[in-house]
Design a protein around this motif. Structure first.
Motif: not given
Length: 189
Positions: A106-121
């Motif tokens: 999530e930290k290395n995704s390139g977007v905010t943690d909140k959006l990264a969380y949604l994307i990973v889910n």
């Protein structure tokens, strides 16, 4: 980072981090939904500029159905992949011997943690990623196909670590050269 060869792919708005969480979640969840224009109104496809009564919605941008279908990448199974999903899937792919923790991804995704969380889910629920009980993530064969599909769309080649946003040349494996020994043999010629 490698030079992009195509801009014909889905992208998150560059200022998405300014949205509050509820708005971001709502917009993220409704991406790809068909929208009908009000009577007497039209939408314009952001790519073709054609006017239409119905369109697919993506964070305030509209696409015709045919443009949307063309923007979907090979192996995506209908999931609208962006360069952020490429970062997420790619960062998991390159660490397959030792699966990364979700927090790292999530930290290395390139977007905010909140959006990264949604994307990973979403990538998990779509079957592109597997997560164990401790939060370590592995890419699935379906995820590898999706990763190579978006890599080909953006870079016109299969996925390479240089495509990652967090890539640095130090990440490359070093090839050591053999050293000449000092007691080298005299040439007979």
């Amino acid at each position: 980072m490698m030079q992009k060869r195509s801009e014909f792919h889905f992208r998150y708005p560059p200022n998405i981090h300014e949205l509050d969480l509820a708005t971001m979640v709502s917009m993220y969840r409704s991406r790809g939904e068909p929208r009908k224009a009000s009577p007497g109104q039209y939408f314009a496809c952001s790519i073709t500029q054609e006017l239409m009564k119905e369109a697919k919605w993506w964070f305030g941008v509209y696409y015709s159905q045919s443009t949307w279908d063309n923007m979907l990448t090979k192996g995506s199974e209908g999931y609208p992949l962006t360069d952020i999903e490429l970062n997420v899937l790619g960062s998991v792919y390159i660490t397959e011997d030792e699966p990364p923790h979700r927090e790292y991804v999530e930290k290395n995704s390139g977007v905010t943690d909140k959006l990264a969380y949604l994307i990973v889910n979403d990538l998990r629920s779509f079957g592109f990623l597997d997560e164990d009980d401790s939060g370590f993530i592995r890419i699935t064969p379906r995820g590898e196909k999706a990763l190579n599909g978006i890599a080909r769309r953006i870079y016109e080649k299969r996925f390479l670590p240089e495509m990652l946003r967090s890539y640095t040349p130090e990440d490359e494996p070093k090839i050591e050269q053999a050293q000449k020994s000092d007691d080298s043999q005299k040439s007979l010629f």
